[in-house]
Write a protein that holds these residues in place. Structure first.
Motif, short mmCIF file in Angstrom:
data_model
loop_
_atom_site.label_atom_id
_atom_site.label_comp_id
_atom_site.label_asym_id
_atom_site.label_seq_id
_atom_site.Cartn_x
_atom_site.Cartn_y
_atom_site.Cartn_z
N GLY A 124 12.51 0.97 33.78
CA GLY A 124 11.83 -0.28 33.47
C GLY A 124 11.08 -0.84 34.66
N GLN A 125 11.67 -0.77 35.82
CA GLN A 125 11.02 -1.27 37.02
C GLN A 125 9.91 -0.35 37.52
OE1 GLN A 125 11.61 -4.41 38.58
NE2 GLN A 125 12.46 -4.59 36.53
N GLY A 155 15.67 -10.26 31.94
CA GLY A 155 16.90 -10.53 31.19
C GLY A 155 17.66 -9.31 30.73
N GLU A 156 17.37 -8.14 31.24
CA GLU A 156 18.04 -6.90 30.83
C GLU A 156 19.53 -6.93 31.14
OE1 GLU A 156 18.81 -3.77 29.03
OE2 GLU A 156 16.64 -4.00 29.22
N PHE A 157 20.35 -6.40 30.23
CA PHE A 157 21.79 -6.34 30.47
C PHE A 157 22.25 -4.93 30.81
CE2 PHE A 157 21.98 -4.44 26.33
CZ PHE A 157 23.17 -3.72 26.31
N ILE A 200 1.17 1.86 23.56
CA ILE A 200 1.75 0.52 23.55
C ILE A 200 3.23 0.71 23.83
CG2 ILE A 200 2.13 -1.62 22.29
CD1 ILE A 200 -0.33 -0.94 20.60
N ILE A 201 3.69 0.10 24.90
CA ILE A 201 5.03 0.37 25.42
C ILE A 201 5.84 -0.92 25.46
CG2 ILE A 201 6.30 1.21 27.42
CD1 ILE A 201 3.67 2.82 28.11
N THR A 202 6.96 -0.92 24.74
CA THR A 202 7.87 -2.06 24.82
C THR A 202 8.77 -1.88 26.03
OG1 THR A 202 9.44 -0.97 23.32
CG2 THR A 202 7.86 -2.51 22.33
N MET A 203 8.95 -2.95 26.77
CA MET A 203 9.67 -2.87 28.04
C MET A 203 11.17 -3.08 27.88
SD MET A 203 7.49 -1.99 30.27
CE MET A 203 8.52 -2.21 31.73
N ARG A 204 11.90 -2.33 28.67
CA ARG A 204 13.32 -2.52 28.92
C ARG A 204 13.48 -2.55 30.44
NH1 ARG A 204 17.34 -1.22 25.19
NH2 ARG A 204 18.63 -2.30 26.72
N GLY A 205 14.62 -2.97 30.91
CA GLY A 205 14.86 -2.99 32.35
C GLY A 205 14.04 -4.02 33.09
#
Length: 183
Positions: free
Chosen positions: A125-126, A115-117, A107-112
């Motif tokens: 992330g992409q 709304g990523e800063f 289970i992977i929480t996304m970044r990137g």
């Protein structure tokens, strides 16, 4: 979507982390490997409070792949909780599943993503889904609270029934984009 909605944290009343915990119990997951992550904090707290689960805090995500291999060989089911930025650390180790036919639900929480800063989070992330799929992982994604339980359940079923790596990506629309005060 309004700016405040992009940068807001997930609703504290949302029950999807509890529903994931219930699924871990339902599917007899006995070991939880994780790298601490705010997106998983409520689920991690539930797992730590459960004396029937063995929770292993990792120093790096690829250790979780090795833990899942060992757990399976020892007769236990396990899961890996991590952030998308850690997926790149696991790529070589994911080949073990194909060699040994080991279920590896993640289970992977996304970044990137939405709304990523932080520009440093964008590349992995992409690429997360494509990279996982290139290594033979079946990937599902949940971007809304009402989709989390069914998506995680599909990930668990596929992993334990087909002896493959599987992943649920929890998108930033669900989690809320981190800003650390950078507006």
């Amino acid at each position: 979507m309004a700016q405040h909605q992009v940068e807001s944290a997930p609703d504290a009343a949302a029950d999807w982390p509890d529903r994931i915990y219930d699924l871990l119990k339902q599917y007899n997951v006995r070991q939880v490997a994780l790298v601490p992550d705010a997106g998983h904090s409520r689920l991690i707290k539930r797992c730590l409070a459960d004396n029937t689960l063995r929770v292993v805090t990792l120093t790096t995500e690829e250790e979780g792949i090795a833990l899942m291999q060992g757990a399976w060989l020892g007769g236990d089911r396990s899961i890996l909780l991590m952030q998308s930025s850690g997926v790149g650390n696991c790529i070589n180790m994911l080949s073990l599943s194909g060699i040994h036919r080991t279920p590896m639900p993640m289970i992977i929480t996304m970044r990137g993503d939405y709304g990523e800063f932080n520009p440093a989070q964008i590349p992995m992330g992409q690429a997360t889904q494509a990279v996982l799929e290139a290594m033979g992982t079946i990937v599902h994604r949940a971007d809304a609270a009402e989709d989390v339980a069914s998506t995680v359940e599909a990930t668990l079923k596929l992993a334990f029934n087909t002896f493959r790596p599987t992943a649920t990506l929890l998108g930033q629309r669900l989690l809320g984009a981190k800003t650390f005060g950078k507006d």
